[in-house]
Design a protein around this motif. Structure first.
Motif, PDB file in Angstrom:
ATOM      1  N   ASP A  72      25.953  -1.806 -55.997  1.00 40.43           N
ATOM      2  CA  ASP A  72      26.012  -3.177 -55.222  1.00 40.43           C
ATOM      3  C   ASP A  72      26.446  -3.039 -53.833  1.00 40.43           C
ATOM      4  OD1 ASP A  72      25.469  -4.228 -57.646  1.00 40.43           O
ATOM      5  OD2 ASP A  72      27.488  -4.202 -58.221  1.00 40.43           O
ATOM      6  N   ALA A  73      27.220  -2.067 -53.664  1.00 41.30           N
ATOM      7  CA  ALA A  73      27.670  -1.776 -52.092  1.00 41.30           C
ATOM      8  C   ALA A  73      26.785  -0.760 -51.382  1.00 41.30           C
ATOM      9  CB  ALA A  73      29.068  -1.070 -52.309  1.00 41.30           C
ATOM     10  N   GLY A  74      25.688  -0.284 -52.124  1.00 40.30           N
ATOM     11  CA  GLY A  74      24.862   0.681 -51.456  1.00 40.30           C
ATOM     12  C   GLY A  74      25.424   1.868 -50.862  1.00 40.30           C
ATOM     13  N   ASP A  75      26.680   2.256 -51.233  1.00 43.50           N
ATOM     14  CA  ASP A  75      27.364   3.207 -50.394  1.00 43.50           C
ATOM     15  C   ASP A  75      28.312   3.924 -51.564  1.00 43.50           C
ATOM     16  OD1 ASP A  75      28.506   4.946 -48.653  1.00 43.50           O
ATOM     17  OD2 ASP A  75      29.074   3.703 -47.321  1.00 43.50           O
ATOM     18  N   LEU A  76      29.081   5.252 -51.289  1.00 43.23           N
ATOM     19  CA  LEU A  76      30.093   5.796 -52.240  1.00 43.23           C
ATOM     20  C   LEU A  76      31.346   4.665 -52.254  1.00 43.23           C
ATOM     21  CD1 LEU A  76      30.538   9.123 -50.470  1.00 43.23           C
ATOM     22  CD2 LEU A  76      29.300   8.725 -52.605  1.00 43.23           C
ATOM     23  N   THR A  77      31.862   4.485 -53.271  1.00 37.70           N
ATOM     24  CA  THR A  77      33.129   3.762 -53.438  1.00 37.70           C
ATOM     25  C   THR A  77      33.977   4.303 -54.424  1.00 37.70           C
ATOM     26  OG1 THR A  77      32.351   2.124 -54.959  1.00 37.70           O
ATOM     27  CG2 THR A  77      31.935   1.495 -52.752  1.00 37.70           C
ATOM     28  N   PRO A  78      35.085   4.171 -54.427  1.00 39.53           N
ATOM     29  CA  PRO A  78      35.960   4.498 -55.349  1.00 39.53           C
ATOM     30  C   PRO A  78      35.733   4.003 -56.891  1.00 39.53           C
ATOM     31  CG  PRO A  78      37.424   3.893 -53.647  1.00 39.53           C
ATOM     32  CD  PRO A  78      35.865   3.052 -53.401  1.00 39.53           C
ATOM     33  N   CYS A  79      35.757   5.116 -57.960  1.00 44.70           N
ATOM     34  CA  CYS A  79      35.494   4.697 -59.158  1.00 44.70           C
ATOM     35  C   CYS A  79      36.544   4.052 -59.972  1.00 44.70           C
ATOM     36  CB  CYS A  79      34.970   5.961 -59.862  1.00 44.70           C
ATOM     37  SG  CYS A  79      33.663   6.631 -59.374  1.00 44.70           S
ATOM     38  N   TRP A  80      37.963   4.164 -59.463  1.00 43.56           N
ATOM     39  CA  TRP A  80      39.003   3.852 -60.449  1.00 43.56           C
ATOM     40  C   TRP A  80      39.840   3.332 -59.539  1.00 43.56           C
ATOM     41  CZ3 TRP A  80      37.132   4.785 -64.819  1.00 43.56           C
ATOM     42  CH2 TRP A  80      36.289   6.111 -64.954  1.00 43.56           C
ATOM     43  N   PRO A  81      40.812   1.956 -59.968  1.00 41.82           N
ATOM     44  CA  PRO A  81      41.972   1.383 -59.492  1.00 41.82           C
ATOM     45  C   PRO A  81      42.957   2.357 -59.356  1.00 41.82           C
ATOM     46  CG  PRO A  81      41.433   0.107 -61.480  1.00 41.82           C
ATOM     47  CD  PRO A  81      40.410   1.322 -61.345  1.00 41.82           C
ATOM     48  N   GLY A  82      44.016   2.372 -58.395  1.00 42.54           N
ATOM     49  CA  GLY A  82      45.114   3.232 -58.312  1.00 42.54           C
ATOM     50  C   GLY A  82      45.869   3.132 -59.487  1.00 42.54           C
ATOM     51  N   ASP A  83      46.225   2.135 -60.088  1.00 41.32           N
ATOM     52  CA  ASP A  83      47.207   2.117 -61.037  1.00 41.32           C
ATOM     53  C   ASP A  83      46.714   2.651 -62.391  1.00 41.32           C
ATOM     54  OD1 ASP A  83      45.262  -0.018 -61.506  1.00 41.32           O
ATOM     55  OD2 ASP A  83      46.626  -1.572 -62.346  1.00 41.32           O
ATOM     56  N   ALA A  84      45.287   2.707 -62.549  1.00 39.33           N
ATOM     57  CA  ALA A  84      44.518   3.224 -63.865  1.00 39.33           C
ATOM     58  C   ALA A  84      44.694   4.702 -63.616  1.00 39.33           C
ATOM     59  CB  ALA A  84      43.330   2.983 -63.982  1.00 39.33           C
ATOM     60  N   LEU A  85      44.569   5.093 -62.290  1.00 36.76           N
ATOM     61  CA  LEU A  85      44.610   6.597 -61.923  1.00 36.76           C
ATOM     62  C   LEU A  85      45.946   7.373 -62.250  1.00 36.76           C
ATOM     63  CD1 LEU A  85      42.589   7.025 -58.754  1.00 36.76           C
ATOM     64  CD2 LEU A  85      41.980   8.081 -60.871  1.00 36.76           C
ATOM     65  N   ALA A  86      47.025   6.329 -61.767  1.00 39.89           N
ATOM     66  CA  ALA A  86      48.215   6.825 -61.816  1.00 39.89           C
ATOM     67  C   ALA A  86      48.735   6.998 -63.393  1.00 39.89           C
ATOM     68  CB  ALA A  86      49.431   6.033 -60.861  1.00 39.89           C
ATOM     69  N   ALA A  87      48.477   5.932 -64.040  1.00 41.07           N
ATOM     70  CA  ALA A  87      48.488   6.448 -65.405  1.00 41.07           C
ATOM     71  C   ALA A  87      47.936   7.437 -66.372  1.00 41.07           C
ATOM     72  CB  ALA A  87      48.262   4.808 -66.176  1.00 41.07           C
ATOM     73  N   ALA A  88      46.818   7.699 -66.043  1.00 44.08           N
ATOM     74  CA  ALA A  88      45.711   8.654 -66.563  1.00 44.08           C
ATOM     75  C   ALA A  88      46.430  10.130 -66.153  1.00 44.08           C
ATOM     76  CB  ALA A  88      44.488   8.532 -66.170  1.00 44.08           C
ATOM     77  N   ILE A  89      46.764  10.169 -64.985  1.00 42.80           N
ATOM     78  CA  ILE A  89      47.129  11.378 -64.517  1.00 42.80           C
ATOM     79  C   ILE A  89      48.654  11.734 -64.850  1.00 42.80           C
ATOM     80  CG2 ILE A  89      47.833  13.098 -62.227  1.00 42.80           C
ATOM     81  CD1 ILE A  89      45.501  11.588 -60.991  1.00 42.80           C
ATOM     82  N   ALA A  90      49.444  10.632 -65.241  1.00 42.45           N
ATOM     83  CA  ALA A  90      50.873  10.906 -65.692  1.00 42.45           C
ATOM     84  C   ALA A  90      50.638  11.463 -67.310  1.00 42.45           C
ATOM     85  CB  ALA A  90      51.631   9.704 -65.492  1.00 42.45           C
ATOM     86  N   LYS A  91      49.396  10.811 -67.996  1.00 39.99           N
ATOM     87  CA  LYS A  91      49.378  10.927 -69.129  1.00 39.99           C
ATOM     88  C   LYS A  91      48.934  12.646 -69.308  1.00 39.99           C
ATOM     89  CE  LYS A  91      48.963   9.895 -73.446  1.00 39.99           C
ATOM     90  NZ  LYS A  91      50.306   9.485 -74.215  1.00 39.99           N
ATOM     91  N   ALA A  92      48.005  12.841 -68.367  1.00 43.56           N
ATOM     92  CA  ALA A  92      47.631  14.561 -68.653  1.00 43.56           C
ATOM     93  C   ALA A  92      48.571  15.299 -68.176  1.00 43.56           C
ATOM     94  CB  ALA A  92      46.393  14.528 -67.556  1.00 43.56           C
ATOM     95  N   HIS A  93      49.440  15.180 -67.251  1.00 43.88           N
ATOM     96  CA  HIS A  93      50.728  15.831 -67.001  1.00 43.88           C
ATOM     97  C   HIS A  93      51.603  16.027 -68.317  1.00 43.88           C
ATOM     98  CE1 HIS A  93      50.048  15.457 -62.458  1.00 43.88           C
ATOM     99  NE2 HIS A  93      49.216  16.244 -62.931  1.00 43.88           N
ATOM    100  N   GLU A  94      51.805  14.679 -68.869  1.00 48.47           N
ATOM    101  CA  GLU A  94      52.544  14.715 -70.192  1.00 48.47           C
ATOM    102  C   GLU A  94      52.146  15.557 -71.207  1.00 48.47           C
ATOM    103  OE1 GLU A  94      53.096  10.739 -71.190  1.00 48.47           O
ATOM    104  OE2 GLU A  94      52.959  11.399 -73.312  1.00 48.47           O
ATOM    105  N   LEU A  95      50.862  15.817 -70.999  1.00 44.92           N
ATOM    106  CA  LEU A  95      50.089  16.438 -72.212  1.00 44.92           C
ATOM    107  C   LEU A  95      49.913  18.142 -71.632  1.00 44.92           C
ATOM    108  CD1 LEU A  95      47.453  14.018 -73.351  1.00 44.92           C
ATOM    109  CD2 LEU A  95      49.617  14.664 -74.647  1.00 44.92           C
ATOM    110  N   GLY A  96      50.483  18.426 -70.310  1.00 45.52           N
ATOM    111  CA  GLY A  96      50.265  19.832 -69.958  1.00 45.52           C
ATOM    112  C   GLY A  96      49.048  20.126 -69.079  1.00 45.52           C
ATOM    113  N   ALA A  97      48.414  19.315 -68.947  1.00 43.44           N
ATOM    114  CA  ALA A  97      47.145  19.521 -68.395  1.00 43.44           C
ATOM    115  C   ALA A  97      47.076  18.986 -66.948  1.00 43.44           C
ATOM    116  CB  ALA A  97      45.800  18.650 -68.967  1.00 43.44           C
ATOM    117  N   ARG A  98      46.332  19.896 -66.017  1.00 44.52           N
ATOM    118  CA  ARG A  98      46.191  19.570 -64.587  1.00 44.52           C
ATOM    119  C   ARG A  98      44.845  18.769 -64.452  1.00 44.52           C
ATOM    120  NH1 ARG A  98      47.152  25.018 -61.507  1.00 44.52           N
ATOM    121  NH2 ARG A  98      46.571  26.033 -63.314  1.00 44.52           N
ATOM    122  N   VAL A  99      44.767  17.707 -63.113  1.00 48.43           N
ATOM    123  CA  VAL A  99      43.659  16.833 -63.148  1.00 48.43           C
ATOM    124  C   VAL A  99      42.813  17.251 -61.927  1.00 48.43           C
ATOM    125  CG1 VAL A  99      42.941  14.498 -62.968  1.00 48.43           C
ATOM    126  CG2 VAL A  99      44.948  15.149 -64.449  1.00 48.43           C
TER     127      VAL A  99
END
Ligand SMILES: [Zn+2]
Length: 366
Positions: free
Chosen positions: A161-188
């Motif tokens: 739609d934008a015809g260009d690169l755009t971010p795939c994820w909103p910041g709050d979803a990223l923050a929650a997902a990366i926190a979850k990975a860290h809680e599970l001992g993984a790096r992102v």
């Protein structure tokens, strides 16, 4: 040797200069480990410059341009990497199950990131798990179980739609997902070509960025301060003009953007190196590029990105091994994974193209 068991492998001997320390040594291999205590009867298998096994920090075993490939092709890919001296791979996302490789002593060690976590219809078909932001936390948790301590996000991609690169994820979803990975001992880590996705990824606490061609001086300073890693895949970035040409008929703005990113890539990456961002060598083999290009990538980190020869080799060897949690160097008792070259790669990184001997898990494999 006993009647009950097979004989252990014969001890090996290598004479040479052991990097990164640069000391002249007689190195022996007994039961898969390095020792500097003389072993009578050890067979001399190489003389030269000894480098801890090379690391490809961004590689895809099990993928080709169309998606997952069968085990016979996975084996060819892993052998091509191994024969180039890559004895440890950080697999940055694969659609195939390559777990069987862990049982093969003659194939490289692999640290996996599971499957790419991508936004629906916003990535290469058949590669990733394609989801929407409300599914990101659970999907990341699933992929930590599939991988070996890493999760790979697709951070930006072309938006039709934008015809260009755009971010795939909103910041709050990223923050929650990366926190979850860290809680599970993984790096992102995340694939990112453009500028826009980077602030949210860094604010969310990402551990590493792939490509990073859209980095600004401000973001580089944040990465340096937090020691967020960067795997530039410099050889892959040379394909940007081709991606621009391919996209141009439908997405002219994307084409312009990719050419801009490419035009300043070495300036961008040199700024990251100068600021002290930890940089590692990754080829991005498996989708577009063939396997076995680690020597080229290390050389390009030196010649194009401006890393010293020592730092460029470290980025594809001892420093990357340490970052990924393996033995950095070939000290007493370390696992015997190393490559021997006839000449000193620190004087000329071109010698990496021709390994004289490769020892993996204590056995000569080439
Ligand atoms: Zn990749």
């Amino acid at each position: 040797m006993s009647a009950a068991g097979a004989p252990g492998p014969a001890p090996l001997h290598v004479r040479g200069v052991v990097l990164p320390e640069g000391d002249h040594r007689d190195l022996y291999v007994v039961d898969g480990r390095v020792t500097y205590e003389r072993v009578a009867g050890a067979e001399t298998v190489a003389v030269g410059y000894v480098v801890p096994g090379l690391v490809d920090a961004h590689c895809h075993v099990g993928l080709d341009a169309d998606g997952a490939v069968p085990p016979a092709v996975q084996e060819e890919q892993a052998l091509a990497d191994r024969d180039a001296g890559t004895l440890l791979i950080r697999d940055a996302g694969s659609a195939a199950d390559t777990r069987w490789i862990d049982d093969r002593a003659d194939l490289p060690h692999i640290i996996r990131a599971g499957r790419h976590v991508a936004r629906s219809k916003r990535y290469i078909r058949n590669y990733g798990v394609e989801i929407e932001p409300h599914e990101l936390v659970d999907t990341v948790a699933d992929q930590t179980r599939r991988g070996d301590g890493w999760v790979k996000l697709v951070g930006d991609w072309i938006d039709r739609d934008a015809g260009d690169l755009t971010p795939c994820w909103p910041g709050d979803a990223l923050a929650a997902a990366i926190a979850k990975a860290h809680e599970l001992g993984a790096r992102v880590t995340a694939h990112v070509f453009g500028e826009e996705a980077l602030p949210d990824l860094l604010a969310a606490g990402i551990d590493c960025l792939e490509h990073g061609t859209g980095l600004s001086p401000e973001l580089v300073a944040i990465m340096a301060e937090r020691q967020v890693a960067l795997v530039p895949t410099r050889r892959q970035v040379d394909n940007f003009p081709r991606y621009a040409d391919q996209g141009e008929p439908k997405f002219p703005a994307y084409a312009v953007h990719m050419r801009e990113l490419y035009g300043r890539v070495d300036e961008t990456l040199r700024a990251a190196y100068a600021a002290g961002v930890p940089i590692y060598a990754g080829t991005d083999a498996g989708g577009v590029l063939p396997h076995g290009l680690i020597a080229t990538e290390i050389r390009m980190l030196h010649e194009r990105v401006g890393l010293s020869a020592y730092d460029a080799l470290g980025a594809g060897s001892w420093r990357a091994r340490e970052w990924l949690g393996l033995n950095a160097g070939l000290h007493e008792g370390a696992p015997a994974d190393f490559v021997v070259y006839a000449d000193n790669p620190l004087d000329n990184l071109g010698v990496l193209a021709a390994p004289a001997r490769i020892v993996l898990r204590g056995a000569v494999v080439r």
